[in-house]
Design a protein around this motif. Structure first.
Motif, PDB file in Angstrom:
ATOM      1  N   MET A   1      15.168   4.910  -2.856  1.00  0.00           N
ATOM      2  CA  MET A   1      13.997   5.044  -2.728  1.00  0.00           C
ATOM      3  C   MET A   1      12.973   3.910  -2.457  1.00  0.00           C
ATOM      4  O   MET A   1      13.511   2.544  -2.627  1.00  0.00           O
ATOM      5  CB  MET A   1      13.339   5.660  -4.218  1.00  0.00           C
ATOM      6  N   SER A   2      12.026   3.901  -1.488  1.00  0.00           N
ATOM      7  CA  SER A   2      11.541   2.686  -1.036  1.00  0.00           C
ATOM      8  C   SER A   2      10.557   2.074  -2.058  1.00  0.00           C
ATOM      9  O   SER A   2      10.392   2.499  -3.011  1.00  0.00           O
ATOM     10  CB  SER A   2      10.350   3.175   0.086  1.00  0.00           C
ATOM     11  N   THR A   3      10.307   0.773  -2.006  1.00  0.00           N
ATOM     12  CA  THR A   3       9.826  -0.109  -2.880  1.00  0.00           C
ATOM     13  C   THR A   3       8.550  -0.092  -2.471  1.00  0.00           C
ATOM     14  O   THR A   3       8.025  -0.230  -1.028  1.00  0.00           O
ATOM     15  CB  THR A   3      10.336  -1.409  -2.776  1.00  0.00           C
ATOM     16  N   ALA A   4       7.377  -0.532  -3.401  1.00  0.00           N
ATOM     17  CA  ALA A   4       5.904  -0.853  -3.058  1.00  0.00           C
ATOM     18  C   ALA A   4       5.762  -2.147  -2.319  1.00  0.00           C
ATOM     19  O   ALA A   4       4.619  -1.900  -1.388  1.00  0.00           O
ATOM     20  CB  ALA A   4       5.266  -1.114  -4.389  1.00  0.00           C
ATOM     21  N   GLU A 316      -4.989  10.924   1.566  1.00  0.00           N
ATOM     22  CA  GLU A 316      -5.701   9.932   0.438  1.00  0.00           C
ATOM     23  C   GLU A 316      -4.534   9.768  -0.739  1.00  0.00           C
ATOM     24  O   GLU A 316      -4.121   8.513  -1.171  1.00  0.00           O
ATOM     25  CB  GLU A 316      -7.015  10.472  -0.133  1.00  0.00           C
ATOM     26  N   ASN A 317      -3.890  10.883  -1.298  1.00  0.00           N
ATOM     27  CA  ASN A 317      -2.760  10.579  -2.241  1.00  0.00           C
ATOM     28  C   ASN A 317      -1.406   9.772  -1.821  1.00  0.00           C
ATOM     29  O   ASN A 317      -1.160   9.238  -2.577  1.00  0.00           O
ATOM     30  CB  ASN A 317      -2.313  11.971  -2.605  1.00  0.00           C
ATOM     31  N   ASN A 323       0.145   2.311  -2.061  1.00  0.00           N
ATOM     32  CA  ASN A 323      -0.329   1.020  -2.384  1.00  0.00           C
ATOM     33  C   ASN A 323      -0.095   0.656  -3.962  1.00  0.00           C
ATOM     34  O   ASN A 323      -0.673   0.052  -4.613  1.00  0.00           O
ATOM     35  CB  ASN A 323      -1.866   1.088  -2.260  1.00  0.00           C
ATOM     36  N   GLY A 324       0.941   1.565  -4.483  1.00  0.00           N
ATOM     37  CA  GLY A 324       1.503   1.298  -5.771  1.00  0.00           C
ATOM     38  C   GLY A 324       0.571   1.913  -6.791  1.00  0.00           C
ATOM     39  O   GLY A 324       0.996   1.422  -8.022  1.00  0.00           O
TER      40      GLY A 324
END
Length: 332
Positions: A1-4, A316-317, A323-324
């Motif tokens: 999974m990608s990171t913030a 927006e979600n 953006n964490g």
């Protein structure tokens, strides 16, 4: 999974987990600059689904089932975003196991579904389809034929089963039509807010009482294992012979065999249905042969305005998660 941390150097890829159609075009028209939107082909096989899920950062779900196999390859996925409010096509155990947020999108849906529910009330109660066919197919002009069995909304009592966002939007519109509203809520739900006029909007303690008392029953509750098929012969036989059943929620809330029998036996006058247990239904479905049924293809929420509102809210979600931040309307 990608990171913030990746959000500082990359933009998300969103997968519309459905066919590349007019709805995908609405999403593209509102896609934030630099973002990517992908979609499935008209008849995707599993290999295509797995390939596209693997490279998606966010998933927009309509009605294509999201399975454990899909989630197993979703290495980059950071948000599963339902475009509506139901999520019965999602493997929730697999979602929890992966720790991927699942969010619903209530925006746009309540208004559109409320309008459609009232459309079905009027179409069934005022025999719109049969009048149109009498004129255009049978060459008749039945100016007086239906009046004694036509049901309007002014002065009628409407029973609303489920009083969440959609049920409340239906009630607001019905009050403008001059209807009274009787509400059934599942046990444990809070009382109605004081802002509702108490002489026009009241609660009913049991489903048996509600089905017997009203001119129209309209369903606005989620489908659960406990309420599957709860609209059965027992409840249908309690309805007035001139009453109407409307369902814009989930088809499996209604026992369709019981409904067909009740309509044939005139236990109720008609039904307006936007959802069925099996979709699309078989060509020989018995409801198709009944003249007192109005059917639409599970598109109550499907206005252009609603989808534009949904697109803006869903993007927006995604931005929030990218953006964490915690996504809005998270359910898992």
């Amino acid at each position: 999974m990608s990171t913030a941390n990746e959000s500082a150097t990359a933009n998300p890829t969103v997968l519309h987990f459905s066919a590349d159609n007019d709805i995908a075009d609405i999403y593209r028209a509102h896609l934030p600059p630099g973002w990517s939107l992908d979609a499935l082909s008209a008849a995707p096989d599993e290999a295509e689904k797995l390939r596209k899920v693997r490279r998606a950062d966010a998933l927009f779900l309509t009605e294509t089932p999201l399975t454990r196999d899909h989630l197993a390859v979703a290495e980059r996925l950071r948000l599963i975003q339902r475009q509506g409010v139901g999520y019965d096509t999602v493997d929730l155990d697999a979602v929890r196991a992966r720790g991927i947020p699942l969010a619903i999108c209530p925006h746009g849906t309540p208004t559109a579904v409320a309008e459609h529910a009232i459309l079905l009330m009027l179409a069934a109660g005022r025999h719109i389809v049969r009048l149109h066919e009498d004129i255009t197919v049978h060459g008749r002009w039945p100016k007086w034929d239906y009046r004694s069995r036509t049901l309007g909304l002014d002065g009628a009592t409407i029973g609303i089963v489920g009083f969440g966002r959609i049920g409340q939007e239906v009630a607001r519109r019905l009050l403008a039509f001059g209807s009274d509203v009787l509400v059934y809520r599942a046990p444990g739900r809070p009382p109605l807010e004081r802002s509702w006029p108490r002489d026009r909007v009241r609660t009913c303690p049991t489903l048996n009482d509600l089905f017997a008392a009203v001119d129209i029953v309209t369903l606005h509750c989620p489908l659960t294992p406990e309420n599957r098929g709860f609209v059965n012969r027992t409840l249908l036989e309690r309805m007035k012979p001139e009453a109407i059943l409307v369902n814009t929620a989930r088809g499996a809330l209604v026992n369709e065999d019981d409904l067909v029998a009740a309509l044939r036996e005139r236990c109720l006058a008609g039904a307006g249905l936007d959802t069925l247990t099996v979709e699309p239904p078989p060509a020989d479905h018995p409801l198709f042969s009944l003249p007192n049924v109005v059917l639409t293809p599970h598109m109550a929420a499907g206005t252009r305005q609603a989808h534009i509102i949904k697109a803006q809210a869903m993007f927006e979600n995604v931005r929030r998660v990218w953006n964490g931040e915690e996504p809005l309307h998270r359910v898992v």
